[in-house]
Design an enzyme around this catalytic site. Sequence first.
Site, PDB file in Angstrom:
ATOM      1  N   TYR A 139       0.816  -1.210   0.000  1.00  0.00           N
ATOM      2  CA  TYR A 139       0.000   0.000   0.000  1.00  0.00           C
ATOM      3  C   TYR A 139       0.856   1.270   0.000  1.00  0.00           C
ATOM      4  CZ  TYR A 139      -3.527   3.368   1.619  1.00  0.00           C
ATOM      5  OH  TYR A 139      -4.352   4.465   1.752  1.00  0.00           O
ATOM      6  N   LYS A 143       0.706   4.297  -2.952  1.00  0.00           N
ATOM      7  CA  LYS A 143       0.357   5.688  -2.688  1.00  0.00           C
ATOM      8  C   LYS A 143       1.509   6.647  -3.034  1.00  0.00           C
ATOM      9  CE  LYS A 143      -3.906   5.285  -1.594  1.00  0.00           C
ATOM     10  NZ  LYS A 143      -4.934   5.861  -2.500  1.00  0.00           N
TER      11      LYS A 143
END
Length: 242
Positions: A139, A143
Site C-alpha cells: 500500500y 500511494k
Amino acid sequence: MARVFITGSADGLGRAAAQTLLDDGHEVVVHARSNDRLAAVRDLIDRGAAAVVGDLSDTEQTRAIAEQVNELGRMDAVIHNAGVYSGPHVMPVNTVAPYLVTALIDRPERLVYLSSSEHRGGRAKLSDVDWSGRTTGRYPDSKLFVTTLAAAVARLWPDVLSNAVDPGWVPTRMGGPGAPDDLRLGHLTQEWLATSNDPAAKTSGGYWRHQRRIEPHAAAHDRGFQDQLLHDLAGFTGTRLT
C-alpha cells in the site's frame, strides 16, 4: 457549478464527497464496482447523480469506465478516490486505474488523486513492481506512485490543475471505526480542490492535507522517477499519457 466524476463513490470518502457536492448544487458522476453495488448509490442517483459501473482492478473494465464517462460529456474535475489497503488489487486499483483513467478520459480542468501519509514509507523503486496484481502489492508503494503521478501530470499538463490529497486516518471501512481523524475533514480538501475558486485551490502540483499544502516524499517531485513511472505504466497498459 462543476461536473465532477468520483471513483469509488459507493461508500467511504467517495460517497461522502458525492453527497456534499450534490448538496452544494454540483453535477456528480458516481462510480460503483458492479451493478449490484449501484444499490449503495441509488439515493444519490435519485437526487440527480449519473452513474458508471466497472471494476478498477481490471484494465479492460477500467477502459470501459473511461468510455462511459466520456459519453456523458467532459468533466470539470475528476476525484480519483477509489483505493484498497491490502490484497492483490492494491497496485491495479491504487495506481494503474488512476493512470489509465487519466490517460483515457476527456481532459478535465482539475484532477485530484487520493494519497495517504503512508506514501512516505513507499519505496521509489519500480524494477520489481507487479502492476497486474498477481502478487500482493505494498500500500505505501502504491500511494507513493499515485502521488508521483499527480505531480507528473501537473508538470506535463500545465493547463490542468493536478493535486494529491492525504485525507487523514478517518473512520471509513478502510480506516476502521477507531480511526482518530475527522471524517468531514477527510473529504473536504478534495471537494475544495475540485470546485473552489479560492486562489489556493486553483494551483497545481501540490500535496495537501486539510486544505494545507505540505511536502510529500521527495521522490514524488523527482522528474526521473516520474518519467520512469509513466514509462512503466504505459508499457503495462499499452496506453501512453500524452
